[in-house]
Design a protein around this motif. Sequence first.
Motif, PDB file in Angstrom:
ATOM      1  N   SER A   6       0.824  -1.204   0.000  1.00  0.00           N
ATOM      2  CA  SER A   6       0.000   0.000   0.000  1.00  0.00           C
ATOM      3  C   SER A   6       0.859   1.256   0.000  1.00  0.00           C
ATOM      4  CB  SER A   6      -0.897   0.026   1.236  1.00  0.00           C
ATOM      5  OG  SER A   6      -1.761  -1.081   1.245  1.00  0.00           O
ATOM      6  N   LEU A   7       0.317   2.327  -0.549  1.00  0.00           N
ATOM      7  CA  LEU A   7       0.984   3.623  -0.490  1.00  0.00           C
ATOM      8  C   LEU A   7       0.776   4.297   0.864  1.00  0.00           C
ATOM      9  CD1 LEU A   7       0.093   5.043  -4.014  1.00  0.00           C
ATOM     10  CD2 LEU A   7       2.370   4.379  -3.190  1.00  0.00           C
ATOM     11  N   TYR A   8      -0.299   3.933   1.560  1.00  0.00           N
ATOM     12  CA  TYR A   8      -0.659   4.574   2.818  1.00  0.00           C
ATOM     13  C   TYR A   8      -1.016   3.525   3.854  1.00  0.00           C
ATOM     14  CZ  TYR A   8      -0.784   8.515  -0.255  1.00  0.00           C
ATOM     15  OH  TYR A   8      -0.416   9.448  -1.176  1.00  0.00           O
ATOM     16  N   TYR A   9      -0.670   3.831   5.100  1.00  0.00           N
ATOM     17  CA  TYR A   9      -1.077   2.981   6.218  1.00  0.00           C
ATOM     18  C   TYR A   9      -2.150   3.746   6.969  1.00  0.00           C
ATOM     19  CZ  TYR A   9      -0.923  -0.153  10.181  1.00  0.00           C
ATOM     20  OH  TYR A   9      -1.267  -1.049  11.161  1.00  0.00           O
ATOM     21  N   GLY A  29      -4.087   5.697  -6.570  1.00  0.00           N
ATOM     22  CA  GLY A  29      -2.710   5.273  -6.821  1.00  0.00           C
ATOM     23  C   GLY A  29      -1.722   6.422  -6.822  1.00  0.00           C
ATOM     24  N   VAL A  30      -2.018   7.466  -6.029  1.00  0.00           N
ATOM     25  CA  VAL A  30      -1.202   8.676  -6.007  1.00  0.00           C
ATOM     26  C   VAL A  30      -0.351   8.707  -4.740  1.00  0.00           C
ATOM     27  CG1 VAL A  30      -1.273  11.201  -5.836  1.00  0.00           C
ATOM     28  CG2 VAL A  30      -2.884   9.990  -7.317  1.00  0.00           C
ATOM     29  N   CYS A  31       0.963   8.768  -4.924  1.00  0.00           N
ATOM     30  CA  CYS A  31       1.872   9.006  -3.802  1.00  0.00           C
ATOM     31  C   CYS A  31       2.026  10.515  -3.655  1.00  0.00           C
ATOM     32  CB  CYS A  31       3.231   8.345  -4.016  1.00  0.00           C
ATOM     33  SG  CYS A  31       4.395   8.780  -2.691  1.00  0.00           S
ATOM     34  N   ILE A  32       1.534  11.048  -2.574  1.00  0.00           N
ATOM     35  CA  ILE A  32       1.534  12.496  -2.363  1.00  0.00           C
ATOM     36  C   ILE A  32       2.935  13.098  -2.341  1.00  0.00           C
ATOM     37  CG2 ILE A  32       1.517  12.391   0.158  1.00  0.00           C
ATOM     38  CD1 ILE A  32      -0.515  14.765  -0.004  1.00  0.00           C
ATOM     39  N   GLN A  42      -0.446  18.476  -2.758  1.00  0.00           N
ATOM     40  CA  GLN A  42       0.019  18.986  -1.471  1.00  0.00           C
ATOM     41  C   GLN A  42      -0.478  20.401  -1.257  1.00  0.00           C
ATOM     42  OE1 GLN A  42       4.060  18.466  -0.241  1.00  0.00           O
ATOM     43  NE2 GLN A  42       4.205  16.441  -1.143  1.00  0.00           N
ATOM     44  N   GLU A  43      -0.837  20.682  -0.031  1.00  0.00           N
ATOM     45  CA  GLU A  43      -1.371  21.998   0.329  1.00  0.00           C
ATOM     46  C   GLU A  43      -0.306  23.094   0.223  1.00  0.00           C
ATOM     47  OE1 GLU A  43      -3.222  24.146   4.315  1.00  0.00           O
ATOM     48  OE2 GLU A  43      -3.097  21.977   4.232  1.00  0.00           O
ATOM     49  N   HIS A  44       0.937  22.761   0.593  1.00  0.00           N
ATOM     50  CA  HIS A  44       2.010  23.750   0.622  1.00  0.00           C
ATOM     51  C   HIS A  44       2.987  23.513  -0.521  1.00  0.00           C
ATOM     52  CE1 HIS A  44       0.596  25.076   4.525  1.00  0.00           C
ATOM     53  NE2 HIS A  44       0.529  23.801   4.881  1.00  0.00           N
ATOM     54  N   VAL A 123       2.842   7.115   5.206  1.00  0.00           N
ATOM     55  CA  VAL A 123       3.058   7.210   3.764  1.00  0.00           C
ATOM     56  C   VAL A 123       4.270   6.371   3.388  1.00  0.00           C
ATOM     57  CG1 VAL A 123       3.415   8.755   1.797  1.00  0.00           C
ATOM     58  CG2 VAL A 123       2.160   9.571   3.797  1.00  0.00           C
ATOM     59  N   ALA A 124       4.111   5.511   2.383  1.00  0.00           N
ATOM     60  CA  ALA A 124       5.195   4.618   1.946  1.00  0.00           C
ATOM     61  C   ALA A 124       6.132   5.343   0.983  1.00  0.00           C
ATOM     62  CB  ALA A 124       4.623   3.359   1.301  1.00  0.00           C
TER      63      ALA A 124
END
Length: 147
Positions: A6-9, A29-32, A42-44, A123-124
């Motif tokens: 997974s990309l996220y936990y 399927g997006v890695c931030i 991303q906000e910033h 995040v992975a």
Amino acid sequence: MTGADSLYYLDAARSPEQRSYMESLEDGGVCIFCPEHVAEYQEHPVEHRGEHWYVTRNSYPYAGTVAHYLIVPLRHVTAFDELPDAAGAELWSLQRVLKDRHAPLATATVMRSGDMRYNGGSVAHLHAHFVILDDAPAETVRFKVSA
């Protein structure tokens, strides 16, 4: 999904809003943290880009910090030993830049490496949390570093 691929936990999310956002990114399927997604997701903005890393503010800063930065490798890796030694030197340099920018009383850095199901990460994509602290935080800053 919360497995090793997974990309996220999701269990590591610190708020319902963060979890919901992570779920939508996982579904897409997006890695931030991958550079091609930073501007859109991303906000910033990126405040500094080096050869191996970029720096941005955390959209979900830890309570009790004056400032909370993420130092993220440009390559999608999950562990520090997947990067060349030169990346380590650049990481020190970036931390100095951030420290000098704020002239804080103290800083703290945490980097979780490897399987996020065991290291407390969400995040992975390897990244370092660099926080600026002062003498009277609103609350004690807490880093989760285990399952």
